[in-house]
Design a protein around this motif. Structure first.
Motif, PDB file in Angstrom:
ATOM      1  N   ARG A   1      36.609  36.084  -9.155  1.00 56.22           N
ATOM      2  CA  ARG A   1      35.469  34.614  -9.027  1.00 56.22           C
ATOM      3  C   ARG A   1      34.716  35.837  -8.191  1.00 56.22           C
ATOM      4  O   ARG A   1      33.489  36.525  -7.720  1.00 56.22           O
ATOM      5  CB  ARG A   1      36.018  33.351  -7.993  1.00 56.22           C
ATOM      6  CG  ARG A   1      35.143  32.587  -8.275  1.00 56.22           C
ATOM      7  CD  ARG A   1      35.354  31.911  -6.797  1.00 56.22           C
ATOM      8  NE  ARG A   1      36.514  30.425  -8.261  1.00 56.22           N
ATOM      9  CZ  ARG A   1      37.126  29.397  -8.047  1.00 56.22           C
ATOM     10  NH1 ARG A   1      38.173  30.176  -7.540  1.00 56.22           N
ATOM     11  NH2 ARG A   1      37.618  29.014  -9.358  1.00 56.22           N
TER      12      ARG A   1
ATOM     13  N   ALA B   1      31.108  38.065  -7.312  1.00 54.70           N
ATOM     14  CA  ALA B   1      30.374  37.939  -6.832  1.00 54.70           C
ATOM     15  C   ALA B   1      29.985  39.110  -5.965  1.00 54.70           C
ATOM     16  O   ALA B   1      29.329  39.817  -6.367  1.00 54.70           O
ATOM     17  CB  ALA B   1      31.386  37.125  -5.710  1.00 54.70           C
TER      18      ALA B   1
ATOM     19  N   MET C   1      26.058  41.128  -6.751  1.00 56.58           N
ATOM     20  CA  MET C   1      25.624  41.755  -4.669  1.00 56.58           C
ATOM     21  C   MET C   1      25.075  42.502  -5.361  1.00 56.58           C
ATOM     22  O   MET C   1      24.270  43.355  -5.091  1.00 56.58           O
ATOM     23  CB  MET C   1      26.852  41.707  -4.648  1.00 56.58           C
ATOM     24  CG  MET C   1      26.969  42.710  -2.666  1.00 56.58           C
ATOM     25  SD  MET C   1      28.053  41.518  -1.044  1.00 56.58           S
ATOM     26  CE  MET C   1      29.423  43.118  -2.264  1.00 56.58           C
TER      27      MET C   1
ATOM     28  N   TYR D   1      26.494  50.997  -1.120  1.00 60.11           N
ATOM     29  CA  TYR D   1      28.187  50.015  -0.619  1.00 60.11           C
ATOM     30  C   TYR D   1      28.407  48.814  -1.833  1.00 60.11           C
ATOM     31  O   TYR D   1      29.632  48.125  -1.151  1.00 60.11           O
ATOM     32  CB  TYR D   1      27.745  49.373   0.579  1.00 60.11           C
ATOM     33  CG  TYR D   1      28.070  47.875   1.486  1.00 60.11           C
ATOM     34  CD1 TYR D   1      29.647  48.682   1.885  1.00 60.11           C
ATOM     35  CD2 TYR D   1      28.636  46.487   0.962  1.00 60.11           C
ATOM     36  CE1 TYR D   1      30.731  47.230   2.470  1.00 60.11           C
ATOM     37  CE2 TYR D   1      29.272  45.640   1.791  1.00 60.11           C
ATOM     38  CZ  TYR D   1      29.785  45.658   2.273  1.00 60.11           C
ATOM     39  OH  TYR D   1      30.322  44.636   2.897  1.00 60.11           O
TER      40      TYR D   1
ATOM     41  N   ARG E   1      41.301  44.190  -6.299  1.00 62.78           N
ATOM     42  CA  ARG E   1      41.485  42.821  -5.524  1.00 62.78           C
ATOM     43  C   ARG E   1      42.290  42.434  -7.478  1.00 62.78           C
ATOM     44  O   ARG E   1      43.364  41.737  -6.894  1.00 62.78           O
ATOM     45  CB  ARG E   1      41.050  42.197  -4.870  1.00 62.78           C
ATOM     46  CG  ARG E   1      40.958  42.480  -4.259  1.00 62.78           C
ATOM     47  CD  ARG E   1      40.914  41.807  -2.590  1.00 62.78           C
ATOM     48  NE  ARG E   1      38.783  41.284  -2.696  1.00 62.78           N
ATOM     49  CZ  ARG E   1      38.344  41.929  -1.854  1.00 62.78           C
ATOM     50  NH1 ARG E   1      38.130  43.279  -1.463  1.00 62.78           N
ATOM     51  NH2 ARG E   1      36.844  41.656  -2.520  1.00 62.78           N
TER      52      ARG E   1
ATOM     53  N   GLY F   1      30.482  46.999   7.068  1.00 66.59           N
ATOM     54  CA  GLY F   1      30.103  45.383   5.655  1.00 66.59           C
ATOM     55  C   GLY F   1      29.403  43.919   6.265  1.00 66.59           C
ATOM     56  O   GLY F   1      28.783  43.288   5.364  1.00 66.59           O
ATOM     57  N   LEU F   2      30.231  44.175   7.199  1.00 66.58           N
ATOM     58  CA  LEU F   2      30.048  41.965   7.832  1.00 66.58           C
ATOM     59  C   LEU F   2      27.855  42.508   7.441  1.00 66.58           C
ATOM     60  O   LEU F   2      27.582  41.519   7.256  1.00 66.58           O
ATOM     61  CB  LEU F   2      29.631  42.116   8.940  1.00 66.58           C
ATOM     62  CG  LEU F   2      29.731  40.693   9.501  1.00 66.58           C
ATOM     63  CD1 LEU F   2      30.053  39.800   9.115  1.00 66.58           C
ATOM     64  CD2 LEU F   2      30.422  40.324  10.812  1.00 66.58           C
TER      65      LEU F   2
ATOM     66  N   GLU G   1      26.257  42.523   4.714  1.00 65.75           N
ATOM     67  CA  GLU G   1      26.098  40.837   4.149  1.00 65.75           C
ATOM     68  C   GLU G   1      25.263  40.407   4.113  1.00 65.75           C
ATOM     69  O   GLU G   1      24.811  39.928   3.720  1.00 65.75           O
ATOM     70  CB  GLU G   1      27.490  40.205   4.299  1.00 65.75           C
ATOM     71  CG  GLU G   1      28.998  40.633   3.016  1.00 65.75           C
ATOM     72  CD  GLU G   1      30.097  40.885   3.475  1.00 65.75           C
ATOM     73  OE1 GLU G   1      30.545  40.736   4.574  1.00 65.75           O
ATOM     74  OE2 GLU G   1      31.183  41.904   3.087  1.00 65.75           O
TER      75      GLU G   1
ATOM     76  N   VAL H   1      32.132  34.011  -1.534  1.00 60.56           N
ATOM     77  CA  VAL H   1      33.224  34.385  -1.911  1.00 60.56           C
ATOM     78  C   VAL H   1      33.555  35.849  -1.566  1.00 60.56           C
ATOM     79  O   VAL H   1      34.515  35.908  -1.370  1.00 60.56           O
ATOM     80  CB  VAL H   1      32.927  34.787  -3.669  1.00 60.56           C
ATOM     81  CG1 VAL H   1      34.849  35.955  -4.288  1.00 60.56           C
ATOM     82  CG2 VAL H   1      32.964  33.976  -4.975  1.00 60.56           C
ATOM     83  N   GLN H   2      32.962  37.066  -1.391  1.00 60.63           N
ATOM     84  CA  GLN H   2      32.460  38.042  -0.936  1.00 60.63           C
ATOM     85  C   GLN H   2      32.829  38.518   0.674  1.00 60.63           C
ATOM     86  O   GLN H   2      33.447  38.804   1.506  1.00 60.63           O
ATOM     87  CB  GLN H   2      31.404  38.863  -0.908  1.00 60.63           C
ATOM     88  CG  GLN H   2      31.274  40.092  -0.091  1.00 60.63           C
ATOM     89  CD  GLN H   2      32.102  40.961  -0.826  1.00 60.63           C
ATOM     90  OE1 GLN H   2      32.166  40.747  -2.245  1.00 60.63           O
ATOM     91  NE2 GLN H   2      32.601  42.788  -0.835  1.00 60.63           N
TER      92      GLN H   2
ATOM     93  N   GLU I   1      36.656  36.561   1.352  1.00 59.52           N
ATOM     94  CA  GLU I   1      37.454  37.811   1.260  1.00 59.52           C
ATOM     95  C   GLU I   1      38.073  38.643   3.053  1.00 59.52           C
ATOM     96  O   GLU I   1      38.678  39.314   3.235  1.00 59.52           O
ATOM     97  CB  GLU I   1      36.906  38.875  -0.343  1.00 59.52           C
ATOM     98  CG  GLU I   1      37.018  38.599  -1.318  1.00 59.52           C
ATOM     99  CD  GLU I   1      38.395  38.424  -1.991  1.00 59.52           C
ATOM    100  OE1 GLU I   1      39.386  39.408  -1.525  1.00 59.52           O
ATOM    101  OE2 GLU I   1      38.884  37.843  -2.963  1.00 59.52           O
ATOM    102  N   ARG I   2      36.355  38.668   3.270  1.00 58.28           N
ATOM    103  CA  ARG I   2      36.588  39.190   4.223  1.00 58.28           C
ATOM    104  C   ARG I   2      37.397  38.803   5.191  1.00 58.28           C
ATOM    105  O   ARG I   2      38.060  39.286   6.108  1.00 58.28           O
ATOM    106  CB  ARG I   2      34.663  39.714   4.540  1.00 58.28           C
ATOM    107  CG  ARG I   2      34.889  40.723   5.831  1.00 58.28           C
ATOM    108  CD  ARG I   2      33.286  41.114   6.340  1.00 58.28           C
ATOM    109  NE  ARG I   2      32.731  42.015   5.526  1.00 58.28           N
ATOM    110  CZ  ARG I   2      32.918  43.113   5.776  1.00 58.28           C
ATOM    111  NH1 ARG I   2      34.299  43.615   5.033  1.00 58.28           N
ATOM    112  NH2 ARG I   2      32.735  43.777   4.407  1.00 58.28           N
TER     113      ARG I   2
END
Lengths: 384, 844
Positions: A16, A20, A24, A36, A47, B498-499, B502, B517-518, B521-522
């Motif tokens: 997953r 994702a 992205m 990025y 991971r 990163g935030l 997003e 999902v992303q 993870e953060r």
């Protein structure tokens, strides 16, 4: 101890994250965010590798500890390891295509290829996550196949009808074993067909050995290759680390036969799977058996399940070969020719070996690997 | 050596207990910390005593191995204590302090309703996986009164989840007969399955089991299998803890109402891994005792549904519909709904049974919570929506109910911020500055979850950043904060970057499932967790230093480092704070002093840490390093079979070893034999002499470097070739200590270890030349000083040695020389050093 649900959770969770991150990246191509997003994809792959590595190792350790464990247990472990290898290769393919999209490879990825990878990843994730419910005591399987289960026959009360159905199913199983195996092997052959014969000979010698050093490549492509190496190592280990010489010999024999093509392939498969002698022996058993209709019918159902199981696994091998084709397309030209042939050639050959030996296991014509009770064992048990 | 190291460990345990018992700690914590750590230290002290007995019995090799196993456990405890102290320090921040008071009031309200007395203590800290061993976790202990508020959530939103701690305590302590009977029945069924094993497994019971419990129950181990028997006990306890947590959720929902479910949904649960639980969960930083998120959510919703049906007449329905839509919508998007539905079907009978048990003992309290919720919506809902003044100061629980209900309806970040601010104002007794005004935005339920996550992450980062702004960190001197601020800003910038990406993706319409999902993870990323650990460590270290809980040893270390800076001309304004390891961090300009060590004996290690700074300021070493990188792998017995990556990885690791070799050589060259004795007696483990240690060299190599440098120092100071040299007795003593200890442990080097030892010897000779080239005039240890100190040892113990005119380096030399000569008088020697050493404060 590993378990179906834990391994599945690890795989699904890792996949997953990769899916994702891939989406992205796909959504940010051509913008300032692409760099990025590609870093996030590399991290997600890292991971994934980390999450799955523990349970994969545990599965191998458990297989080692169990040794001559009961067949269902071995079948479960083999299924887990194979599913892990398929997932690894899907992630590897995604990284190769992503590498193509961000300029890590000479081959640029098309929007269609990006979309196809995204679809494949989602499909695999869902297949892993949405497995069929099962009672606690029953064996559970991954749903990584693309094969619909054959329609289950109606209950057969009398022995003659059951015998006729059994014989029909026997033919169907062997037909499926031959056809599905041939399909995967032929697909794999297209991957090695254009490779230099001499180098391919060296690739055979690399089966079961550690992959050599790879030149400095982009982050995504490097991670993809590392995962592909892991997947192939897992397949080799599943077949048996101590069988390297046999695997090399088998690969050589297979390659020669497949390259000659024509009816030779069918003959080779029929011979390897023992189609004629096994059919003959089972028919004799069928003629002589005093088993009642219910027992014969139960055997027929088991053959049907075996056929489905094999089709699932052949479909999984098909996925691996498809991912290898993607890798070869995007990374092949990036590597020096000798490295590319040694690396991808070995990958294809391992996949071929696995496909053939797995089919032989289902046909009960090999003792090199024994994951399932095959056609002969099932028939003998039902018709005794 | 072994006796010295065991004594050091014992001293560390005693020091830890002194720190947590110290009167300088704020009132509620001293008692709590003391109880918690006394309990945690007890088994370690017990093992240490057994080890000491082993040594007395002559089992030296086994004792070394046992010490190597004990040390990481001790280290884990020291690290936990440091984090705890960080939490204590945080509580001194005004917003955190106010929140802790509100939390206390909120829990008191719960206690009043439920009628089960409890005296909890609220502590701020990191969200940690509860990883006490099962046997300890099921026992009664001081942890049972601990209520953790995670860093940096000092606002009202987390408060409903504190009910979980109360519910867990009720279940664990058996304060509800009905709930206790529920657990006992489940445990009896599981035990019967494990003991009898035969027959088909009851799928209804199996639905409650953790995965590893299922595996064991289905494996039906042989009765005589000892490993399986141990597993049985451990897993029975784990399953009990798991059930207690599940009960805690049921109680939380019953006593708090929908706000509990909302807080759980927005702050805790992760729909990307809804079924993760048990042993597997620990790999994701979660407790192996906690039920899977799917289990928690279905139970909480179920409890609220039944309560509503029985008492509320549909009152909770809008909230429950919203919660279900968000949770199930997210699961649908992520492809994990099937697992949830499957579990829901399997667990429905258990949810009903559990509710019945809750209802038996807490039915009245649950019904009351329903009425309170209704009242809160009626009185405070409009206040929050319109920003009007309340008719009376709000009760914390009522405000939480109204606030969560509003937040679930208004998921946008600015509305959440407005609500947070309004709650703070109301709790201070002021009217809210403004209401939510506009009607709620229409967003898809999973998007509402994503908005909430992003808003919380943004707030977390802002609060962590604020800790290092000039107005914050109230108890620590500016110089400390300034030294570390840059590093924290860098770490937080990476998260912030990163935030913001997003948030940008979301604005540009990227698929919600991708971002869920992303961002999930953060939220759970190690990077963010590590920042929190570092913050707590820093705060804990600074608190210890500021309150002088480390016996003022850090001030002595500071003085020593200033002395080295002066002698070497390396301009470095060092700061020493207690931390996890003796460590120099170039990123923070800080040196860590190993907590809870409060003794003087490891002060020579500061010379090693300063050596790392000196290395970066020594051109001869940097050139040497670059040169060596080309040849480090040459001659390695396994180099032939390496891939390019393996070779690169080896050279990188070996370069790190070279830095350590330099720091050791530097410390010995400048601090003299005191450093060699500190290292050998207190830190090297002969049983693991050849054990590879990643980025650090093996102990055998480090000893080789020490001895080689000492040999060179000795040769250089010899009057002529016939003289033994000033360090000859030291070398003989160290060599004897080490070689006898290694021989007693029976360890042998393999080909790689032999290669490394020889290489270390060669490198040490070259490093010595570099030190001579750069530091001979000034920082070099005076050759005659050790022998003089050794001879002065009786005077030191007799109280006639004048120490006030000596610098820090000389004092440590006197101390160590005296210890070497009189090993049983360490306490007297340390007392003398503390009496004569009065470090001056640095000129700021």
């Amino acid at each position: 101890m590993t378990g179906y649900s834990e391994f599945r959770a690890d795989l699904a969770g890792g996949l997953r994250g990769v899916t994702a991150a891939f989406d992205m990246l796909r959504g940010s191509l051509g913008t300032d965010d692409a760099r990025y997003a590609s870093e996030q994809l590399a991290q997600a792959a890292e991971r994934y590798e980390h999450q799955v590595a523990g349970s994969r190792r545990a599965a191998f350790d458990e297989a080692l500890v169990k040794g001559e464990a009961a067949l269902p247990e071995r079948e479960r472990l083999a299924a887990e390891i194979l599913a892990g290898a398929v997932a690894d290769m899907e992630v590897a393919a995604a990284l190769f295509v992503a590498g193509g999209a961000v300029g890590e490879t000479p081959e640029a990825a098309t929007p269609e290829e990006l979309e196809a990878v995204s679809r494949d990843l989602q499909q695999v994730t869902q297949a892993v996550a949405w497995a069929e419910p099962a009672a606690p005591d029953t064996l559970r399987r991954f749903g990584l196949d693309e094969v619909p289960a054959p329609v289950k026959g109606a209950a057969v009360p009398d022995a003659p009808t059951a015998k006729a159905a059994f014989e029909k199913q026997l033919e169907a199983v062997f037909k499926a074993l031959q056809e599905e195996t041939k399909k995967v092997l032929t697909a794999a052959l297209t991957g090695v067909d254009d490779l230099d014969d001499k180098l391919l000979g060296e690739a055979i010698g690399m089966i079961g050995k550690q992959a050599g050093a790879l030149p400095g490549l982009g982050k995504l492509v490097s991670k993809g290759l590392a995962l592909a190496v892991k997947a192939m190592d897992a397949l080799t280990e599943l077949l048996g680390k101590d069988l390297v010489l046999e695997l090399q010999k088998k690969a050589e024999e297979l390659l020669k036969t497949l390259k000659e093509g024509g009816t030779l392939v069918d003959q080779f498969l029929a011979y390897s799977l023992g189609v004629a002698p096994s059919t003959q022996a089972i028919r004799e058993l069928l003629a002589q058996t005093t088993a009642d209709g219910a027992a014969i019918d139960s055997g027929m159902q088991k053959l049907l399940a075996l056929q489905t199981h094999f089709s699932e696994q052949a479909a999984m091998m098909g996925r691996i070969v498809k991912a290898l084709n993607t890798g070869k397309k995007f990374v092949g030209k990036l590597l020096p020719e000798a490295t590319a042939v040694l690396l991808f050639g070995t990958f294809y050959l391992v996949a071929m070996d696995f496909t053939l030996l797995n089919a032989m296991d289902h046909a009960d014509t090999t003792t090199l690997i024994v994951f399932v009770p095959g056609v002969v064992q099932i028939s003998r048990a039902a018709l005794a | 050596m072994l006796a010295a190291q065991l004594a050091q460990l014992r001293a560390d345990f005693e020091s830890l207990l002194r720190v947590v018992d110290a009167p300088q700690l704020p009132a509620p914590y001293g008692r709590l910390l003391s109880g918690h750590f006394k309990r945690a230290v007890s088994p370690l002290l017990h093992d240490l005593a057994a080890l000491e007995a082993q040594v007395a019995g002559g089992n030296v090799a086994e004792a070394w191995a046992a010490l190597a196993a004990l040390e990481p456990r001790a280290q884990a405890l020291f690290e936990e204590a440091l984090e705890f102290l960080g939490g204590v320090a945080l509580r001194e921040l005004p917003p955190a302090q106010a929140l802790a008071d509100h939390a206390q009031r909120f829990i008191e309200g719960l206690i009043q309703e439920a009628g089960v007395p409890w005296s909890p203590v609220v502590i701020l800290g990191r969200r940690t996986a509860d990883d006490l061993p099962e046997a300890l976790a099921v026992e009664e202990g001081p942890d049972d009164v601990l209520v953790r508020l995670p860093l940096p959530r000092w606002d009202v939103w987390y408060l409903p989840l504190l009910a979980h701690a109360y519910g867990f305590w009720i279940a664990k302590r058996g304060r509800s007969a009905a709930l206790e009977a529920f657990v006992a029945a489940r445990e009896a069924a599981l035990a019967a399955r494990l003991d009898l094993g035969a027959g088909a497994c009851d799928p209804a019971e199996a639905a409650l089991w953790l995965p590893e419990v299922s595996s064991l129950a289905l494996a039906r181990p042989e009765a005589g299998d000892r490993g399986a028997r141990d597993d049985r006990e451990r897993l029975l306890q784990r399953q009990r803890l798991h059930l207690w947590h599940w009960i805690a959720d049921a109680l939380g929902a019953a006593l708090v109402g929908p706000a509990y479910a909302e807080a759980l949904l927005f702050l805790e649960l992760n729909p990307t891994r809804p079924t993760l639980e048990g042993a597997t969960a620990t790999a994701y930083g979660r407790s192996r005792y906690l039920p899977a998120d799917a289990r928690r959510m279905m139970l909480v919703v179920h409890v609220l549904e039944i309560l509503d049906a029985e008492e509320g007449h549909g009152l909770y329905q809008p909230e429950l519909r919203r919660i279900a839509a968000i949770w199930e919508g997210a699961l649908d998007l992520l492809g994990t709904r099937a697992d949830y539905e499957r579990l829901k079907t399997a667990l429905r009978p258990w949810c009903e049974a559990l509710f019945a048990a809750v209802d038996t003992d807490f039915g009245v309290a649950a019904a009351e919570s329903l009425r309170k919720w209704q009242h809160a919506q009626a009185t405070l809902g409009p206040v929050l929506r319109e920003g009007s003044a309340p008719s009376a100061p709000p009760d914390v629980a009522a405000l939480i109910s109204a606030a969560w209900s509003s937040r679930a309806r208004h998921p946008a970040a600015d509305r959440i911020a407005t609500l947070t601010q309004a709650c703070e104002q109301l709790l201070r007794g002021a009217a809210p500055g403004g209401g939510l005004l506009a009607s709620p935005p229409t967003v898809s339920p999973p998007l509402a979850l994503l908005y909430n996550w992003l808003a919380d992450l943004e707030t977390d980062l802002a609060r962590l950043t604020a800790l290092f702004r000039p107005a914050a960190a109230p108890f620590s001197a500016n110089s400390y904060r300034d030294a570390v601020a840059g590093r924290f800003f860098r770490l937080l910038s990476a998260q912030d970057y990163g935030l913001r990406k997003e948030q940008g993706f979301l604005r540009r319409g990227m698929a919600v499932e991708t971002l869920l999902v992303q961002v999930a993870e953060r939220r759970e990323s190690e990077a963010l967790g590590e920042v929190q650990i570092e913050v707590l460590d820093y705060l804990g270290g600074a608190l210890i230093r500021q309150r002088e809980l480390e016996g003022a040893v850090c001030a002595l270390a500071d003085a020593l480092l200033r002395d080295f800076a002066r002698l070497t001309g390396v301009n470095w304004a060092a700061r020493v704070v207690p931390g996890r390891h003796p460590l120099f961090s170039p990123a923070t300009d800080m040196v860590q002093w190993h907590f809870p060590d409060a003794e003087i004996w490891n002060l020579p290690l500061m010379a090693h840490e300063f050596g790392h700074v000196a290395a970066l300021n020594t051109p001869a070493f940097l050139e040497f390093l670059a040169r060596q990188a080309l040849t480090l792998a040459e001659g390695h017995p396994e180099a032939e079979s390496w891939s390019r990556e393996q070779r690169e990885s080896y050279v990188s690791q070996r370069s790190a070893h070279l830095h350590e070799f330099f720091a050791d050589a530097f410390a010995l060259y400048c601090q003299g034999p005191a450093f060699a004795f500190d290292m050998t007696l207190l830190h090297l483990n002969p049983a693991e002499a050849f054990l590879p240690r990643g980025r650090h060299p093996t102990h055998a190599e480090r000893f080789e470097v020490l001895l080689t440098v000492l040999e060179r120092m000795n040769s250089a100071a010899q009057a002529d070739v016939y003289a033994a040299g000033p360090y000859a007795p030291v070398m003989a003593r160290l060599k004897d200590l080490w070689t006898r200890a290694v021989a007693a442990c029976g360890v042998q080097p393999d080909a790689v270890a032999t290669f490394h030892r020889l290489q270390a010897r060669r490198l040490a000779r070259e490093l010595y030349e570099g030190l001579e080239q750069s530091y001979r005039l000034g920082a070099q240890f005076p050759p005659e000083a050790w022998q003089q100190a050794y001879e002065a040892a009786p005077a030191l113990l007799g109280g006639t040695l004048e120490g006030r005119d000596k610098g820090p380096r000389e004092l440590l030399t006197c101390a160590w020389a005296c210890r070497v000569r009189f090993p049983d008088r360490t306490a007297d020697i340390a007392r003398w050093v503390r009496q004569v050493w009065r470090p001056e404060e640095p000129v700021s």
